[in-house]
Motif scaffolding. Structure first.
Motif, PDB file in Angstrom:
ATOM      1  N   SER A 190     -77.478 -52.596 -25.641  1.00 23.96           N
ATOM      2  CA  SER A 190     -76.605 -53.164 -24.612  1.00 23.96           C
ATOM      3  C   SER A 190     -75.616 -54.148 -25.231  1.00 23.96           C
ATOM      4  O   SER A 190     -74.422 -54.171 -24.893  1.00 23.96           O
ATOM      5  N   MET A 193     -73.043 -52.182 -27.111  1.00 20.48           N
ATOM      6  CA  MET A 193     -72.087 -51.540 -26.202  1.00 20.48           C
ATOM      7  C   MET A 193     -71.082 -52.566 -25.677  1.00 20.48           C
ATOM      8  O   MET A 193     -69.875 -52.288 -25.579  1.00 20.48           O
ATOM      9  N   SER A 194     -71.558 -53.763 -25.330  1.00 19.17           N
ATOM     10  CA  SER A 194     -70.639 -54.818 -24.849  1.00 19.17           C
ATOM     11  C   SER A 194     -69.636 -55.201 -25.939  1.00 19.17           C
ATOM     12  O   SER A 194     -68.438 -55.376 -25.672  1.00 19.17           O
ATOM     13  N   ASN A 196     -68.740 -53.334 -28.441  1.00 18.13           N
ATOM     14  CA  ASN A 196     -67.817 -52.210 -28.661  1.00 18.13           C
ATOM     15  C   ASN A 196     -66.744 -52.158 -27.569  1.00 18.13           C
ATOM     16  O   ASN A 196     -65.580 -51.814 -27.833  1.00 18.13           O
ATOM     17  N   LYS A 197     -67.153 -52.496 -26.311  1.00 14.51           N
ATOM     18  CA  LYS A 197     -66.162 -52.522 -25.232  1.00 14.51           C
ATOM     19  C   LYS A 197     -65.060 -53.542 -25.519  1.00 14.51           C
ATOM     20  O   LYS A 197     -63.867 -53.292 -25.313  1.00 14.51           O
ATOM     21  N   TRP A 198     -65.454 -54.715 -25.972  1.00 10.99           N
ATOM     22  CA  TRP A 198     -64.476 -55.747 -26.298  1.00 10.99           C
ATOM     23  C   TRP A 198     -63.583 -55.307 -27.452  1.00 10.99           C
ATOM     24  O   TRP A 198     -62.355 -55.538 -27.435  1.00 10.99           O
ATOM     25  N   ILE A 200     -62.872 -52.153 -28.315  1.00 11.39           N
ATOM     26  CA  ILE A 200     -61.982 -51.097 -27.813  1.00 11.39           C
ATOM     27  C   ILE A 200     -60.887 -51.694 -26.929  1.00 11.39           C
ATOM     28  O   ILE A 200     -59.701 -51.321 -26.983  1.00 11.39           O
ATOM     29  N   GLY A 201     -61.286 -52.649 -26.072  1.00  9.40           N
ATOM     30  CA  GLY A 201     -60.303 -53.315 -25.217  1.00  9.40           C
ATOM     31  C   GLY A 201     -59.223 -54.011 -26.044  1.00  9.40           C
ATOM     32  O   GLY A 201     -58.027 -53.980 -25.714  1.00  9.40           O
TER      33      GLY A 201
END
Length: 221
Positions: A190, A193-194, A196-198, A200-201
Motif C-alpha cells: 500500500s 502504491m501511494s 508510485n501514485k505520487w 506518476i502524478g
C-alpha cells in the motif's frame, strides 16, 4: 484365589474326613489292632499338619485382601486338626474291654459321632462362608481392575485430546504468524502504491508543464 491353596485345601478336607473315620473305628478296637490304627492316624496327622503348613506359606505369599480370607480359613483347619489330635490322645489313653466297648456303642459313641458331625458341619459352613467372602473379594478385585482399565483408557483419551489441542494451538500460532506477515506485506505494498501514485502524478504534472511551455513558445513565434 490361589489354585495352589485350593488344591491343598481339598487334600486336607479329604484327609481330615478319613482321619475322623479312623478315630471312630480305632476307639472300638483293642490291643495290636488299636495300636496299628493309631499309628496310621498319627501318620495321617503328620500329613495333615504338613498340608496346613503349605497352606499357611501359600496364603502369606498372596495379596493382603486375599491373604486375610485364606488365613481365616486356615484357623478353622488348625482348630479341626487340634480336635483330631485331642481325639487321638483320648483314644491312646484309654483301653476299653469288650463290655465297655459295647456300652460305648450303645450310648457314648452316638453322642461322639453327633459331636463330630456337628463339628464337621460347622467347619463346612465356615468354609462355605469364607468361600463366599473370597468370591466377593475376587468380584471386588475384578471391578477394581475394570475401573482401573477404564481410568487408564480415559487418561489415554485425554492425553490424545491434549496433543490434538496443542497441535491445533500450534497451527493457530502458525496461521497468526502468516496473517501478521501478510498484513506487513500488504501495508508495504500500500505504501509503495501511494508512493508510485505520487511519482506518476509528479511525472504527469511535469509533462503537462512541458507541453504547455512548448505550446506557448510555438504560439508566441
Amino acid at each position: 484365589m490361589s489354585e495352589v491353596f485350593e488344591g491343598y485345601e481339598r487334600q486336607y478336607c479329604e484327609l481330615s474326613a478319613n482321619l475322623s473315620k479312623k478315630c471312630t473305628s480305632a476307639s472300638l478296637l483293642d490291643g495290636e489292632q488299636k495300636k496299628q490304627k493309631v499309628t496310621e492316624i498319627k501318620v495321617g496327622l503328620d500329613e495333615a499338619e504338613s498340608l496346613i503348613r503349605k497352606m499357611d506359606l501359600e496364603a502369606r505369599s498372596l495379596q493382603p485382601n486375599v491373604k486375610a480370607v485364606l488365613l481365616a480359613k486356615l484357623r478353622e483347619y488348625k482348630s479341626d486338626l487340634n480336635n483330631l489330635k485331642a481325639e487321638v490322645k483320648r483314644i491312646t489313653s484309654t483301653s476299653l474291654n469288650p463290655s465297655a466297648r459295647d456300652d460305648l456303642l450303645e450310648s457314648g459313641m452316638a453322642d461322639a459321632l453327633t459331636v463330630s458331625a456337628d463339628q464337621r458341619g460347622r467347619l463346612l459352613m465356615s468354609t462355605e462362608r469364607l468361600n463366599k467372602s473370597s468370591d466377593r473379594v475376587r468380584e471386588s478385585r475384578r471391578t477394581m481392575l475394570e475401573t482401573e482399565e477404564l481410568g487408564v483408557s480415559i487418561l489415554q483419551d485425554l492425553h490424545q485430546q491434549r496433543q490434538s489441542l496443542l497441535h491445533a494451538n500450534n497451527t493457530l500460532h502458525g496461521v497468526d504468524d502468516n496473517v501478521g506477515r501478510s498484513k506487513k506485506i500488504l501495508t508495504n505494498m500500500s505504501r509503495r502504491m501511494s508512493r508510485n501514485k505520487w511519482i506518476i502524478g509528479g511525472i504527469i504534472a511535469v509533462l503537462v508543464i512541458a507541453i504547455a511551455l512548448i505550446l506557448y513558445f510555438k504560439l508566441a513565434k
